[in-house]
Scaffold this motif. Structure first.
Motif, PDB file in Angstrom:
ATOM      1  N   ASP A 120      -9.635   2.689  29.198  1.00 59.48           N
ATOM      2  CA  ASP A 120      -9.864   2.987  27.786  1.00 59.48           C
ATOM      3  C   ASP A 120     -10.475   1.727  27.196  1.00 59.48           C
ATOM      4  O   ASP A 120      -9.818   0.705  27.070  1.00 59.48           O
ATOM      5  CB  ASP A 120      -8.484   3.307  27.169  1.00 59.48           C
ATOM      6  CG  ASP A 120      -8.508   3.603  25.680  1.00 59.48           C
ATOM      7  OD1 ASP A 120      -9.152   2.852  24.924  1.00 59.48           O
ATOM      8  OD2 ASP A 120      -7.826   4.571  25.263  1.00 59.48           O
ATOM      9  N   GLY A 123     -13.818   1.644  22.278  1.00 59.64           N
ATOM     10  CA  GLY A 123     -13.047   1.960  21.074  1.00 59.64           C
ATOM     11  C   GLY A 123     -13.791   1.834  19.754  1.00 59.64           C
ATOM     12  O   GLY A 123     -13.233   1.378  18.762  1.00 59.64           O
ATOM     13  N   ASN A 125     -15.504   2.857  16.175  1.00 62.41           N
ATOM     14  CA  ASN A 125     -15.102   3.806  15.146  1.00 62.41           C
ATOM     15  C   ASN A 125     -16.337   4.518  14.619  1.00 62.41           C
ATOM     16  O   ASN A 125     -17.311   3.891  14.226  1.00 62.41           O
ATOM     17  CB  ASN A 125     -14.369   3.066  14.039  1.00 62.41           C
ATOM     18  CG  ASN A 125     -13.102   2.427  14.588  1.00 62.41           C
ATOM     19  OD1 ASN A 125     -12.347   3.042  15.335  1.00 62.41           O
ATOM     20  ND2 ASN A 125     -12.895   1.167  14.252  1.00 62.41           N
ATOM     21  N   HIS A 134     -15.922  -5.152  18.690  1.00 62.18           N
ATOM     22  CA  HIS A 134     -15.994  -4.126  19.731  1.00 62.18           C
ATOM     23  C   HIS A 134     -16.758  -4.609  20.957  1.00 62.18           C
ATOM     24  O   HIS A 134     -16.701  -4.001  22.015  1.00 62.18           O
ATOM     25  CB  HIS A 134     -16.656  -2.859  19.185  1.00 62.18           C
ATOM     26  CG  HIS A 134     -15.837  -2.190  18.129  1.00 62.18           C
ATOM     27  ND1 HIS A 134     -16.242  -2.108  16.823  1.00 62.18           N
ATOM     28  CD2 HIS A 134     -14.625  -1.600  18.175  1.00 62.18           C
ATOM     29  CE1 HIS A 134     -15.310  -1.492  16.114  1.00 62.18           C
ATOM     30  NE2 HIS A 134     -14.318  -1.163  16.911  1.00 62.18           N
ATOM     31  N   HIS A 160     -12.965   6.404  24.050  1.00 65.21           N
ATOM     32  CA  HIS A 160     -11.923   6.584  23.031  1.00 65.21           C
ATOM     33  C   HIS A 160     -12.404   6.254  21.614  1.00 65.21           C
ATOM     34  O   HIS A 160     -11.984   5.278  20.979  1.00 65.21           O
ATOM     35  CB  HIS A 160     -10.665   5.780  23.357  1.00 65.21           C
ATOM     36  CG  HIS A 160      -9.462   6.287  22.607  1.00 65.21           C
ATOM     37  ND1 HIS A 160      -8.825   7.457  22.915  1.00 65.21           N
ATOM     38  CD2 HIS A 160      -8.817   5.797  21.528  1.00 65.21           C
ATOM     39  CE1 HIS A 160      -7.836   7.661  22.069  1.00 65.21           C
ATOM     40  NE2 HIS A 160      -7.808   6.670  21.213  1.00 65.21           N
ATOM     41  N   GLY A 162     -12.897   6.185  17.715  1.00 65.02           N
ATOM     42  CA  GLY A 162     -12.055   6.288  16.524  1.00 65.02           C
ATOM     43  C   GLY A 162     -12.702   7.306  15.593  1.00 65.02           C
ATOM     44  O   GLY A 162     -13.577   6.967  14.802  1.00 65.02           O
ATOM     45  N   TYR A 325      -1.831   6.637  14.295  1.00 59.23           N
ATOM     46  CA  TYR A 325      -2.553   6.041  15.429  1.00 59.23           C
ATOM     47  C   TYR A 325      -1.696   6.195  16.706  1.00 59.23           C
ATOM     48  O   TYR A 325      -2.185   6.623  17.752  1.00 59.23           O
ATOM     49  CB  TYR A 325      -2.790   4.565  15.085  1.00 59.23           C
ATOM     50  CG  TYR A 325      -3.670   3.745  16.009  1.00 59.23           C
ATOM     51  CD1 TYR A 325      -4.891   4.219  16.477  1.00 59.23           C
ATOM     52  CD2 TYR A 325      -3.284   2.448  16.383  1.00 59.23           C
ATOM     53  CE1 TYR A 325      -5.688   3.427  17.293  1.00 59.23           C
ATOM     54  CE2 TYR A 325      -4.086   1.651  17.195  1.00 59.23           C
ATOM     55  CZ  TYR A 325      -5.282   2.144  17.650  1.00 59.23           C
ATOM     56  OH  TYR A 325      -6.067   1.354  18.458  1.00 59.23           O
ATOM     57  N   ASP A 329      -2.465   8.212  20.227  1.00 60.76           N
ATOM     58  CA  ASP A 329      -2.499   7.561  21.541  1.00 60.76           C
ATOM     59  C   ASP A 329      -1.548   8.240  22.531  1.00 60.76           C
ATOM     60  O   ASP A 329      -1.870   8.381  23.709  1.00 60.76           O
ATOM     61  CB  ASP A 329      -2.170   6.069  21.414  1.00 60.76           C
ATOM     62  CG  ASP A 329      -3.454   5.227  21.384  1.00 60.76           C
ATOM     63  OD1 ASP A 329      -4.380   5.544  22.153  1.00 60.76           O
ATOM     64  OD2 ASP A 329      -3.535   4.276  20.589  1.00 60.76           O
ATOM     65  N   TYR A 347      -5.891  -0.328  29.212  1.00 62.22           N
ATOM     66  CA  TYR A 347      -6.423  -0.396  27.849  1.00 62.22           C
ATOM     67  C   TYR A 347      -6.993  -1.787  27.610  1.00 62.22           C
ATOM     68  O   TYR A 347      -6.292  -2.776  27.779  1.00 62.22           O
ATOM     69  CB  TYR A 347      -5.306  -0.141  26.826  1.00 62.22           C
ATOM     70  CG  TYR A 347      -4.775   1.276  26.851  1.00 62.22           C
ATOM     71  CD1 TYR A 347      -3.874   1.681  27.836  1.00 62.22           C
ATOM     72  CD2 TYR A 347      -5.170   2.205  25.895  1.00 62.22           C
ATOM     73  CE1 TYR A 347      -3.384   2.977  27.865  1.00 62.22           C
ATOM     74  CE2 TYR A 347      -4.677   3.507  25.917  1.00 62.22           C
ATOM     75  CZ  TYR A 347      -3.795   3.891  26.907  1.00 62.22           C
ATOM     76  OH  TYR A 347      -3.318   5.175  26.932  1.00 62.22           O
ATOM     77  N   VAL A 349      -8.121  -3.854  24.775  1.00 64.58           N
ATOM     78  CA  VAL A 349      -8.052  -3.824  23.306  1.00 64.58           C
ATOM     79  C   VAL A 349      -7.676  -5.223  22.786  1.00 64.58           C
ATOM     80  O   VAL A 349      -7.053  -6.014  23.500  1.00 64.58           O
ATOM     81  CB  VAL A 349      -6.991  -2.790  22.837  1.00 64.58           C
ATOM     82  CG1 VAL A 349      -6.982  -2.656  21.317  1.00 64.58           C
ATOM     83  CG2 VAL A 349      -7.224  -1.411  23.460  1.00 64.58           C
ATOM     84  N   GLN A 353      -3.076  -6.000  19.134  1.00 69.34           N
ATOM     85  CA  GLN A 353      -2.436  -4.683  19.243  1.00 69.34           C
ATOM     86  C   GLN A 353      -1.409  -4.644  20.394  1.00 69.34           C
ATOM     87  O   GLN A 353      -0.964  -3.570  20.794  1.00 69.34           O
ATOM     88  CB  GLN A 353      -3.496  -3.596  19.443  1.00 69.34           C
ATOM     89  CG  GLN A 353      -4.398  -3.443  18.220  1.00 69.34           C
ATOM     90  CD  GLN A 353      -5.324  -2.229  18.292  1.00 69.34           C
ATOM     91  OE1 GLN A 353      -5.008  -1.210  18.893  1.00 69.34           O
ATOM     92  NE2 GLN A 353      -6.488  -2.340  17.658  1.00 69.34           N
ATOM     93  N   PHE A 357       0.988  -1.490  21.673  1.00 72.72           N
ATOM     94  CA  PHE A 357       0.882  -0.824  22.974  1.00 72.72           C
ATOM     95  C   PHE A 357       2.193  -0.892  23.760  1.00 72.72           C
ATOM     96  O   PHE A 357       2.499   0.027  24.521  1.00 72.72           O
ATOM     97  CB  PHE A 357      -0.303  -1.364  23.782  1.00 72.72           C
ATOM     98  CG  PHE A 357      -1.594  -0.679  23.410  1.00 72.72           C
ATOM     99  CD1 PHE A 357      -1.865   0.612  23.855  1.00 72.72           C
ATOM    100  CD2 PHE A 357      -2.519  -1.284  22.564  1.00 72.72           C
ATOM    101  CE1 PHE A 357      -3.031   1.274  23.488  1.00 72.72           C
ATOM    102  CE2 PHE A 357      -3.687  -0.633  22.191  1.00 72.72           C
ATOM    103  CZ  PHE A 357      -3.946   0.647  22.653  1.00 72.72           C
TER     104      PHE A 357
HETATM  105  N1  ARG Z   1     -10.705   2.137  17.521  1.00 68.24           N
HETATM  106  C1  ARG Z   1      -9.753   1.083  17.691  1.00 68.24           C
HETATM  107  C2  ARG Z   1     -10.167  -0.142  16.885  1.00 68.24           C
HETATM  108  O1  ARG Z   1     -11.287  -0.253  16.447  1.00 68.24           O
HETATM  109  C3  ARG Z   1      -9.615   0.664  19.132  1.00 68.24           C
HETATM  110  C4  ARG Z   1      -9.095   1.743  20.050  1.00 68.24           C
HETATM  111  C5  ARG Z   1      -8.366   1.196  21.213  1.00 68.24           C
HETATM  112  N2  ARG Z   1      -7.860   2.213  22.134  1.00 68.24           N
HETATM  113  C6  ARG Z   1      -6.789   2.967  21.915  1.00 68.24           C
HETATM  114  N3  ARG Z   1      -6.453   3.877  22.794  1.00 68.24           N
HETATM  115  N4  ARG Z   1      -6.047   2.831  20.838  1.00 68.24           N
HETATM  116  O2  ARG Z   1      -9.318  -1.008  16.689  1.00 68.24           O
END
Ligand code: ARG
Length: 586
Positions: A120, A123, A125, A134, A160, A162, A325, A329, A347, A349, A353, A357
């Protein structure tokens, strides 16, 4: 091929056994004193305690058994009890020949038990421009994916998106204000909706920040956006039609951006794809007694006795019943398990976060969404900072958009290429793109992912030092010598080293396997960078010391060229795993 350290270890272990000691003491590592030896074994020091003997006595007994082994040119005991080892030049050359004769794998075997992995990463948006935050996820995730694939795993990359939440309601609200006549807003309309989107990507990108700004100042506007989000999520037809336009326009733009980064995804799933799994998932959590109401919200406890920091309960539904959120997930894991059943999910990320997680992973395991024998990994990355040590911004202080950042790096590269003045304009701009991407990706990947790093365009684009362009420069140098020599086939053998620098280069090549394995197992692309930097340095030292094209002995010359070609191949394979390519010229 069996890894070189393992081959040495096998022999040393046998030596310990023969001398009457436990085999566990036969451990071998790369030497931390390369000026003294190539490899070392410190097992005699550890064995001394068990056998109540002086370490040097044990080391002597073991080396006695090992002397004469054709693999070693040196194997000696050194006070207080080290065993210093050098390989025979023939053995090293033989190993490198096997790598050279193994096509695109260079002696690196696939893993014995391949796994199915889902990654994943990315990510982005929807409807918001890609920004440098990103960038790291895309770059690191792509390299982890390519490396695992090379090692034989089946890997599925999922972007994945957003694409669920308030940002959609904000866009709908703003659009309604600007174009109230659009059929999407007519609640009585029951015909088909237009296939053409009512906006372009540039409009969309302008609408979101505008709406988001307004909602911060205007309560009624914000409420309208929340209502629109609610209606969208509860099936209002016109809004769902708008959502799919937003998605289409946004995704085709995202694909263009990722293409520039040489990043590709197998799945373009998003948060919205998980929504249909939420009701059953929540019901089951309740039925199984995991989820309970706390202060109005539905939560699952995830703390563990061994926690040193507090891990708060995982919130499943807000007090108004809205999903979060987290919920998305967890529900995403539901379909990932149902449709793909991977052995592990990784993941990639932002490390901020991490606690989040931890909660999600524990909740998924505890409630049985993810069976106990599966692995969930979090690869958290640090922030990309500017030279001032603060998160990277544009000169105007705004969030830097990815495409501008890439453009800036490319322009810088182009400037340098033009200074050299050996290419026509078109070739120069293509080369600037290729080299620019190496600067950005290597600049990122050469740091341990979890650390913050400073994005320094001048340093990253430099052809000297630990940079992408330096690696590419080395590859291009190999290619140009090979083409000057007119070398096409490499039938002969790489001969045992003729000089210290050649020996060092051959030895460096033998470390490919161990480096890739470590990068793969630890999900750590920086280990590939560290390896190719050492390899490039070893090559350049050899190159400076050695007359290759003017070598008179044809066998020696052919051996040099084959060595050059395998160095080139290993470097090119490695940068492919990092996610970039080398140009023909620079
Ligand atoms: N869209 C999220 C962001 O911009 C990141 C997503 C990460 N992946 C997940 N499965 N939550 O912070």
């Amino acid at each position: 091929m069996k890894e070189i350290l393992q081959q040495i270890k096998d022999v040393v272990v046998a030596g310990f056994k023969e001398a009457g000691y436990d085999e566990k003491y036969g451990m071998v590592t790369l030497s931390n004193r390369p000026d003294l030896c190539q490899f070392q074994c410190n097992g005699a020091m550890a064995a001394a305690k068990e056998y109540k003997k002086a370490p040097i006595a044990i080391a002597n007994e073991v080396t006695e058994k090992l002397t004469g082994n054709p693999m070693f040119s040196k194997c000696e005991a050194c006070p207080p009890g080290f065993i210093n080892i050098n390989l025979c030049d023939d053995f090293i050359a033989d190993f490198v020949n096997q790598m050279a004769n193994d096509g695109e794998r260079f002696g690196v075997d696939k893993v014995v038990a391949p796994k199915k992995i889902m990654i994943d990463y990315g990510g982005p948006n929807v409807a918001k421009p890609l920004h440098v935050g990103h960038l790291r996820s895309a770059i690191i995730g792509e390299s982890i994916k390519r490396t695992a694939r090379f090692m034989g795993d089946e890997v599925i990359g999922d972007v994945h998106l957003g694409d669920w939440g308030l940002q959609m309601g904000l866009i709908i609200t703003e659009l309604k204000l600007r174009k109230p006549e659009l059929v999407y807003f007519d609640e009585n309309y029951d015909g088909a909706y237009p296939t053409e989107p009512p906006f372009t990507i540039s409009e969309l990108e302008e609408i979101y920040p505008c709406a988001s700004g307004k909602s911060k100042e205007d309560e009624t506007y914000k409420e309208a956006a929340m209502t629109a989000t609610y209606e969208l999520q509860h099936g209002r037809r016109g809004y769902q039609a708008l959502l799919s336009h937003i998605l289409n326009v946004s995704v085709s733009d995202l694909k263009k951006n990722y293409e520039k980064l040489d990043v590709t995804f197998d799945l373009w799933k998003g948060e919205s794809d998980a929504q249909e799994y939420i009701p059953d998932m929540v019901q089951k959590m309740k039925d199984d007694g995991f989820a309970y109401i706390s202060e109005g919200a539905l939560v699952v406890d995830v703390k563990e006795e061994t926690d040193t920091k507090e891990v708060p309960p995982c919130m499943i539904l807000k007090s108004d019943g809205a999903s979060l959120y987290n919920t998305t997930d967890l529900a995403t894991l539901v379909w990932r398990m149902k449709d793909y059943n991977p052995d592990s999910v990784i993941y990639v990320v932002d490390k901020r976060q991490e606690l989040y997680f931890t909660q999600v992973f524990r909740c998924a395991k505890k409630t049985g969404i993810v069976p106990a024998d599966k692995n969930l990994y979090f690869v958290g990355f640090g922030t990309m900072n500017g030279k001032d040590g603060k998160p990277f911004k544009t000169r105007q202080g705004g969030v830097m958009r990815l495409e501008y950042l890439l453009k800036e790096v490319e322009d810088k590269m182009l400037e340098k290429i033009k200074e050299n003045g050996t290419m026509d304009d078109e070739m120069a701009s293509v080369t600037a793109q290729v080299v620019g991407l190496s600067a950005v990706k290597y600049g990122d990947l050469s740091n341990q992912a979890s650390k913050d790093y400073i994005f320094d365009i001048d340093r990253f684009t430099s052809a000297e030092g630990n940079t992408g362009p330096y690696i590419l420069y080395t590859i291009v140098r190999c290619k140009s010598i090979l083409s000057k020599a007119g070398a096409r086939s490499f039938d002969g053998d790489i001969l045992p080293a003729h000089s210290e620098s050649e020996r060092a280069l051959q030895l460096e090549l033998t470390k490919l396997m161990a480096s890739l394995t470590a990068a793969y197992e630890d999900m750590a692309p920086h280990k590939i960078c560290a390896y190719i930097y050492d390899l490039a340095n070893a090559f350049n030292r050899f190159y400076h010391d050695t007359k290759i094209l003017t070598e008179e002995d044809e066998n020696v010359k052919a051996s040099y060229l084959k060595l050059l070609n395998v160095t080139r191949g290993v470097l090119e394979k490695s940068i492919d795993l990092l996610g970039f390519k080398a140009p023909e010229r620079m």
